[in-house]
Design a protein around this motif. Structure first.
Motif, PDB file in Angstrom:
ATOM      1  N   UNK A 236      17.168 -59.745 -23.560  1.00  0.00           N
ATOM      2  CA  UNK A 236      17.978 -60.543 -23.259  1.00  0.00           C
ATOM      3  C   UNK A 236      18.969 -60.443 -21.574  1.00  0.00           C
ATOM      4  N   UNK A 237      19.570 -59.919 -21.932  1.00  0.00           N
ATOM      5  CA  UNK A 237      20.085 -59.489 -20.329  1.00  0.00           C
ATOM      6  C   UNK A 237      19.724 -60.140 -18.663  1.00  0.00           C
ATOM      7  N   UNK A 238      17.757 -59.468 -19.114  1.00  0.00           N
ATOM      8  CA  UNK A 238      17.267 -60.115 -18.273  1.00  0.00           C
ATOM      9  C   UNK A 238      16.638 -61.126 -17.866  1.00  0.00           C
ATOM     10  N   UNK A 239      16.664 -61.700 -19.108  1.00  0.00           N
ATOM     11  CA  UNK A 239      16.843 -62.708 -19.421  1.00  0.00           C
ATOM     12  C   UNK A 239      17.924 -63.837 -18.945  1.00  0.00           C
ATOM     13  N   UNK A 240      19.291 -63.189 -18.987  1.00  0.00           N
ATOM     14  CA  UNK A 240      19.658 -64.071 -18.677  1.00  0.00           C
ATOM     15  C   UNK A 240      20.236 -63.871 -16.668  1.00  0.00           C
ATOM     16  N   UNK A 241      19.636 -62.482 -16.056  1.00  0.00           N
ATOM     17  CA  UNK A 241      19.483 -62.328 -14.625  1.00  0.00           C
ATOM     18  C   UNK A 241      18.939 -63.391 -14.647  1.00  0.00           C
ATOM     19  N   UNK A 242      17.492 -63.875 -15.308  1.00  0.00           N
ATOM     20  CA  UNK A 242      16.651 -65.159 -15.278  1.00  0.00           C
ATOM     21  C   UNK A 242      17.074 -66.295 -14.531  1.00  0.00           C
ATOM     22  N   UNK A 243      18.078 -66.783 -15.371  1.00  0.00           N
ATOM     23  CA  UNK A 243      18.283 -68.297 -15.712  1.00  0.00           C
ATOM     24  C   UNK A 243      19.586 -68.198 -14.286  1.00  0.00           C
ATOM     25  N   UNK A 244      20.621 -67.353 -14.108  1.00  0.00           N
ATOM     26  CA  UNK A 244      21.262 -67.650 -13.080  1.00  0.00           C
ATOM     27  C   UNK A 244      20.785 -67.434 -11.489  1.00  0.00           C
ATOM     28  N   UNK A 245      18.914 -66.109 -11.497  1.00  0.00           N
ATOM     29  CA  UNK A 245      18.653 -66.392 -10.437  1.00  0.00           C
ATOM     30  C   UNK A 245      17.704 -68.313 -10.374  1.00  0.00           C
ATOM     31  N   UNK A 246      17.118 -68.291 -11.010  1.00  0.00           N
ATOM     32  CA  UNK A 246      15.945 -69.610 -11.244  1.00  0.00           C
ATOM     33  C   UNK A 246      17.066 -71.546 -10.820  1.00  0.00           C
ATOM     34  N   UNK A 252      25.441 -80.813 -12.377  1.00  0.00           N
ATOM     35  CA  UNK A 252      26.450 -79.728 -12.883  1.00  0.00           C
ATOM     36  C   UNK A 252      25.225 -79.012 -14.037  1.00  0.00           C
ATOM     37  N   UNK A 253      24.143 -79.795 -14.326  1.00  0.00           N
ATOM     38  CA  UNK A 253      23.038 -78.133 -15.024  1.00  0.00           C
ATOM     39  C   UNK A 253      22.979 -77.165 -13.931  1.00  0.00           C
ATOM     40  N   UNK A 254      23.776 -77.383 -12.471  1.00  0.00           N
ATOM     41  CA  UNK A 254      23.837 -75.072 -11.805  1.00  0.00           C
ATOM     42  C   UNK A 254      24.937 -75.283 -13.269  1.00  0.00           C
ATOM     43  N   UNK A 255      25.790 -75.502 -13.019  1.00  0.00           N
ATOM     44  CA  UNK A 255      27.095 -74.728 -13.573  1.00  0.00           C
ATOM     45  C   UNK A 255      26.753 -74.838 -14.754  1.00  0.00           C
ATOM     46  N   UNK A 256      26.134 -75.672 -15.956  1.00  0.00           N
ATOM     47  CA  UNK A 256      25.124 -75.272 -17.338  1.00  0.00           C
ATOM     48  C   UNK A 256      24.542 -73.900 -17.476  1.00  0.00           C
ATOM     49  N   UNK A 257      23.882 -73.540 -16.920  1.00  0.00           N
ATOM     50  CA  UNK A 257      22.632 -72.255 -16.669  1.00  0.00           C
ATOM     51  C   UNK A 257      23.897 -71.062 -15.975  1.00  0.00           C
ATOM     52  N   UNK A 258      25.030 -71.520 -15.737  1.00  0.00           N
ATOM     53  CA  UNK A 258      25.493 -70.158 -14.605  1.00  0.00           C
ATOM     54  C   UNK A 258      26.263 -69.677 -16.050  1.00  0.00           C
ATOM     55  N   UNK A 259      26.760 -70.784 -17.097  1.00  0.00           N
ATOM     56  CA  UNK A 259      27.902 -70.057 -17.705  1.00  0.00           C
ATOM     57  C   UNK A 259      26.840 -69.424 -18.601  1.00  0.00           C
ATOM     58  N   UNK A 260      25.914 -70.534 -19.283  1.00  0.00           N
ATOM     59  CA  UNK A 260      24.722 -69.944 -20.232  1.00  0.00           C
ATOM     60  C   UNK A 260      24.198 -68.221 -20.177  1.00  0.00           C
ATOM     61  N   UNK A 261      23.825 -68.007 -18.885  1.00  0.00           N
ATOM     62  CA  UNK A 261      23.463 -66.804 -17.801  1.00  0.00           C
ATOM     63  C   UNK A 261      25.153 -65.786 -18.487  1.00  0.00           C
ATOM     64  N   UNK A 262      26.052 -66.675 -17.884  1.00  0.00           N
ATOM     65  CA  UNK A 262      27.378 -65.141 -18.029  1.00  0.00           C
ATOM     66  C   UNK A 262      27.672 -65.132 -19.066  1.00  0.00           C
ATOM     67  N   UNK A 263      27.695 -66.274 -20.619  1.00  0.00           N
ATOM     68  CA  UNK A 263      27.512 -65.693 -22.203  1.00  0.00           C
ATOM     69  C   UNK A 263      26.477 -64.522 -22.547  1.00  0.00           C
ATOM     70  N   UNK A 264      25.344 -65.076 -22.283  1.00  0.00           N
ATOM     71  CA  UNK A 264      24.581 -63.992 -22.384  1.00  0.00           C
ATOM     72  C   UNK A 264      24.951 -62.590 -22.026  1.00  0.00           C
TER      73      UNK A 264
END
Length: 442
Positions: A236-246, A252-264
């Motif tokens: 899960x942590x690797x998925x979060x890092x991948x979300x943040x990098x990709x 707006x979608x960038x902020x949502x993905x960054x927020x999801x990665x941070x929450x993960x």
């Protein structure tokens, strides 16, 4: 031919090899990894058990005096000794710290001393004074079984031998005139007492081994579960890092993905934190014995800096104020868990009290008073009434019926007391709570 084959396949073990094997076994059982603490059954009893023992000792001796002095008279029944033994049982109920859970090592010493006097010494003294008659033969045999049940088998063995020896010396020095014991009676009593002693020792060894195996099994099971849980958490942590990098850099979608990665990532940190806490709680009876010099200010700052807060508002509610730093002796990892647990409880109380927290709603202060260091947690949460304050340090008692396991504050108390400190709470319903840790400054 079969016998020759058997002898050839299984040659006799030389005495030297037997001695080496025995020495290895002794070193194994004497190792700190295997040997349970001698005071383990004393330091971790239930409050009901100690109170029941105190009441039975306080009430039982007067009742037996009535029985052996009036109903079934014995040659040398002693009212003064019976009163003193009853007072010893009463002390178990009133000495501070003896019935707390878990009690301090001083309380364990008090427990051991009281039952050394009231069991092996007293029963041996009365046995010798009454000439080893059937009543006191049975009483002494029962005492051996009871004594081995109350404490560790090694302490019981040392206590029984020393108690009997001291009673025998005192009896020959200034004991009363006792009926003469015939050779046949002495031999019979010796056989009976030896059997009781052997059975007490056997049952004590069996109980000790059972406790150790149960604890090892529990810790082993938790270790396997922790390993299996950490594997998907790492994914899960690797998925979060991948979300943040990709994630795209803008929009707006960038902020949502960054927020999801941070929450993960926050979820992973929180789950790993909970796994560490549960494993440490399971080791309540095997806390690390080594100590280091710890800076209280550094401990609090590091713990808060790494705490997995749910959001920035929750982080902003915590204020750390160092009035005067102090150092104490303890285990850093365990005290980090103490700070984390008290912080978690305070934040949960704040969340139940209000959704709009303010800076300082949880104030953590480091200072000293009267030569002792203090770490004080003051929150503006829901607080608690007097009844809850009396029970919150009891194992498996929790005010959070949903997710609380009831071991956090019991663990905190155990760690603080192991460092010769104290932890207490002062609270009023709807007006917050104050948890104070006091430690001897090194």
């Amino acid at each position: 031919m079969n016998e020759d084959l058997h002898r050839a396949s299984f040659p006799p073990t030389p005495p030297r090899a037997l001695l080496e094997t025995l020495a290895q076994r002794l070193r194994y059982w004497a190792s700190t990894e295997v040997r349970p603490s001698l005071v383990e059954p004393i330091l971790h009893p239930s409050q009901w058990r100690i109170r029941a023992l105190g009441v039975s000792t306080m009430v039982g001796h007067p009742l037996f005096y009535v029985t052996w002095a009036w109903l079934l008279p014995q040659p040398h029944e002693d009212l003064l000794l019976r009163v003193l033994m009853a007072i010893a049982g009463f002390l178990l109920l009133v000495i501070p710290g003896v019935t707390t859970s878990p009690p301090s090592r001083l309380a364990a010493f008090t427990f051991s001393a009281i039952f050394w006097i009231t069991l092996p010494w007293f029963f041996s003294w009365m046995y010798f004074c009454n000439g080893g008659n059937p009543v006191w033969l049975a009483s002494l045999g029962a005492m051996l079984l009871i004594y081995y049940h109350l404490t560790d088998w090694r302490l019981a063995t040392i206590g029984a031998i020393s108690g009997m020896l001291v009673a025998w010396l005192m009896f020959h020095a200034f004991g009363p005139e006792a009926p003469a014991i015939s050779q046949t009676m002495a031999l019979t009593n010796t056989v009976v007492l030896a059997f009781c002693w052997f059975m007490g020792l056997t049952l004590g060894l069996s109980s000790s081994n059972l406790r150790r195996e149960q604890l090892n099994y529990t810790l082993g099971t938790m270790g396997i579960m922790a390993h299996e849980l950490r594997t998907p958490l790492a994914t899960m942590q690797l998925i979060g890092e991948a979300l943040r990098n990709e994630a795209p850099q803008h929009g707006e979608s960038a902020e949502r993905l960054q927020d999801l990665a941070q929450r993960l990532n926050h979820l992973v940190r929180n789950m790993n934190h909970q796994i560490d806490m549960q494993i440490t709680n399971a080791r309540l009876m095997r806390l690390a014995g080594h100590t280091e010099r710890i800076s209280a200010a550094a401990l609090v700052h590091d713990a808060i800096a790494e705490y997995p807060f749910r959001n920035s508002r929750e982080r902003g509610a915590v204020v750390v104020r160092v009035h005067e730093d102090f150092q104490f002796l303890g285990t850093p990892g365990l005290f980090r868990q103490v700070i984390d647990n008290l912080t978690k409880n305070a934040l949960r109380s704040l969340a139940a009290a209000t959704s709009a927290t303010q800076p300082g709603d949880l104030l953590i202060q480091v200072g000293s008073h009267g030569g002792r260091g203090r770490i004080v947690f003051t929150d503006n949460g829901v607080g608690m009434d007097a009844e809850l304050q009396l029970r919150i340090f009891q194992p498996f008692f929790s005010t959070d019926r949903g997710t609380g396991h009831g071991l956090g504050l019991a663990f905190c108390q155990r760690v603080v007391q192991a460092a010769h400190g104290t932890i207490r709470v002062k609270s009023t319903p709807h007006q917050g709570a104050v948890f104070t840790i006091e430690l001897p400054a090194a």
